[in-house]
Design an enzyme around this catalytic site. Structure first.
Site, mmCIF file in Angstrom:
data_model
loop_
_atom_site.group_PDB
_atom_site.id
_atom_site.type_symbol
_atom_site.label_atom_id
_atom_site.label_comp_id
_atom_site.label_asym_id
_atom_site.label_seq_id
_atom_site.Cartn_x
_atom_site.Cartn_y
_atom_site.Cartn_z
ATOM 1 N N GLY A 10 9.880 -46.078 1.555
ATOM 2 C CA GLY A 10 9.312 -47.414 1.452
ATOM 3 C C GLY A 10 10.315 -48.516 1.724
ATOM 4 N N VAL A 12 11.787 -50.995 -0.272
ATOM 5 C CA VAL A 12 12.946 -51.086 -1.163
ATOM 6 C C VAL A 12 13.675 -49.745 -1.231
ATOM 7 C CG1 VAL A 12 13.710 -51.554 -3.522
ATOM 8 C CG2 VAL A 12 11.869 -52.920 -2.516
ATOM 9 N N ASP A 35 5.175 -35.843 -4.516
ATOM 10 C CA ASP A 35 3.890 -36.520 -4.674
ATOM 11 C C ASP A 35 3.811 -37.087 -6.091
ATOM 12 O OD1 ASP A 35 1.300 -37.369 -4.834
ATOM 13 O OD2 ASP A 35 0.390 -35.487 -4.173
ATOM 14 N N LEU A 36 3.925 -38.406 -6.203
ATOM 15 C CA LEU A 36 3.940 -39.042 -7.516
ATOM 16 C C LEU A 36 2.591 -38.979 -8.219
ATOM 17 C CD1 LEU A 36 6.173 -42.174 -6.796
ATOM 18 C CD2 LEU A 36 6.807 -40.085 -8.012
ATOM 19 N N THR A 61 0.582 -49.414 -3.522
ATOM 20 C CA THR A 61 0.636 -50.861 -3.314
ATOM 21 C C THR A 61 -0.533 -51.411 -2.495
ATOM 22 O OG1 THR A 61 2.046 -50.538 -1.368
ATOM 23 C CG2 THR A 61 3.156 -50.914 -3.486
ATOM 24 N N THR A 100 5.457 -55.930 -10.972
ATOM 25 C CA THR A 100 4.918 -56.979 -10.113
ATOM 26 C C THR A 100 4.435 -58.210 -10.879
ATOM 27 O OG1 THR A 100 3.062 -57.438 -8.588
ATOM 28 C CG2 THR A 100 2.696 -55.772 -10.252
ATOM 29 N N TYR A 124 -4.864 -52.913 -9.190
ATOM 30 C CA TYR A 124 -3.431 -52.739 -8.936
ATOM 31 C C TYR A 124 -2.607 -53.326 -10.078
ATOM 32 C CZ TYR A 124 1.174 -53.776 -6.974
ATOM 33 O OH TYR A 124 2.523 -53.906 -6.786
ATOM 34 N N TRP A 149 5.825 -60.444 -3.907
ATOM 35 C CA TRP A 149 5.724 -60.735 -2.470
ATOM 36 C C TRP A 149 6.840 -60.066 -1.667
ATOM 37 C CZ3 TRP A 149 3.885 -66.430 -1.358
ATOM 38 C CH2 TRP A 149 2.744 -66.712 -2.111
#
Length: 286
Positions: A10, A12, A35-36, A61, A100, A124, A149
């Site tokens: 991803g 980050v 696989d989370l 996300t 987030t 989410y 963001w």
């Protein structure tokens, strides 16, 4: 030390793999190798890897899709952090986890601090808040880092979308009544690496919830204008949230106060517009 990074494919996570290599042996996993959504797989990987530090950069996300995939969103954003925290506690490892601004309802008019009441507007946000709470309840030493963001030069994000659309259209109609702070994935990774550089003992002593964000704020329209710059086309036209309906409701305001991070660790991120300029002028991860 041994560092397990999830979500290494991803925005980050990809930056973290490079930066954290200076601090230890990095064991990078992505959605293909871990696989989370599978708790047993997380337990097995943790016990095999025996990490001293776990950085959970993996997440579900897809904000709008989560409205239809609630179970999967909660599996990845809530259950997975819980299992990682429980396994980290079992081993005596430190967990770093990202959350987030969508845990808030957006009704504020001044930046949210870590003590502000939460109230997610969408699945989410609810799943990410559940993850925060599960980590806190585990008793593990953990840093939960809320940000907002997130964008970068790779992957699917607002920056890449605007750049693609700018090459295709004469006009971009962008929401101008949602306020927040853009955060470059590389800067978030650098901030994480700077925390790790302070030592795991120091991080354990100051474990808890922190807001990690660039300075200042803008709207999605302002963000798009900054990306397009002075180009004669496309026109970037402001619209309201009501003119751009989405399956998931978004908070109207999501600016995060970062005083706690600065006081605890001496970290202060750049102004968002300066960071965007640096991103647009940058090359590969470094």
């Amino acid at each position: 030390m041994r560092i397990l990074v999830t979500g290494a494919g991803g925005q980050v996570g990809g930056e973290l793999v490079e930066l954290l290599a200076a601090h230890g042996e990095v064991l990078a996993t992505d959605r293909l190798t871990l696989d989370l959504a599978q708790p047993d797989a997380i337990v097995a990987r943790m016990r095999e890897a025996k990490p001293d530090l776990v950085v959970n950069a993996g997440a579900y996300t897809a904000v709008d899709l989560a409205e239809r995939e609630r179970e999967l969103a909660f599996a990845i954003n809530a259950r997975a952090p819980q299992v990682l925290a429980e396994e980290a506690k079992r081993r005596g490892a430190l967990l770093v986890h990202y959350s987030t601004d969508y845990v808030f309802d957006g009704s504020a008019q001044v930046p949210y601090d870590e003590e502000a009441p939460t109230g997610p507007l969408n699945v989410y946000g609810h799943s990410k808040l559940a993850g925060e709470r599960a980590i806190a309840a585990s008793g593990a030493h953990a840093l939960v880092l809320r940000t907002s963001w997130v964008y970068g030069l790779t992957g699917k994000n607002f920056l890449s979308t605007i750049r693609r659309l700018a090459a295709e259209r004469d006009e971009l109609r962008i929401v101008a009544d949602q306020v927040g702070t853009p955060n470059w994935s590389r800067t978030l990774a650098h901030a994480t690496a700077a925390l790790v550089a302070q030592g795991l003992d120091r991080l354990r002593e100051r474990a808890g919830l922190y807001h990690v964000s660039s300075a200042g704020s803008t709207t999605w329209h302002g963000f798009a204008r900054a990306i397009v710059g002075n180009a004669p086309r496309p026109r970037v036209t402001p619209i309201t949230t009501a003119e751009y309906p989405t399956p998931a409701r978004r908070p109207a305001y999501g600016v995060l106060a970062t005083d706690k991070l600065r006081a605890a660790f001496g970290l202060c991120l750049p102004a968002w517009d300066d960071d965007l300029a640096a991103c647009l002028a940058s090359g590969p991860a470094q």
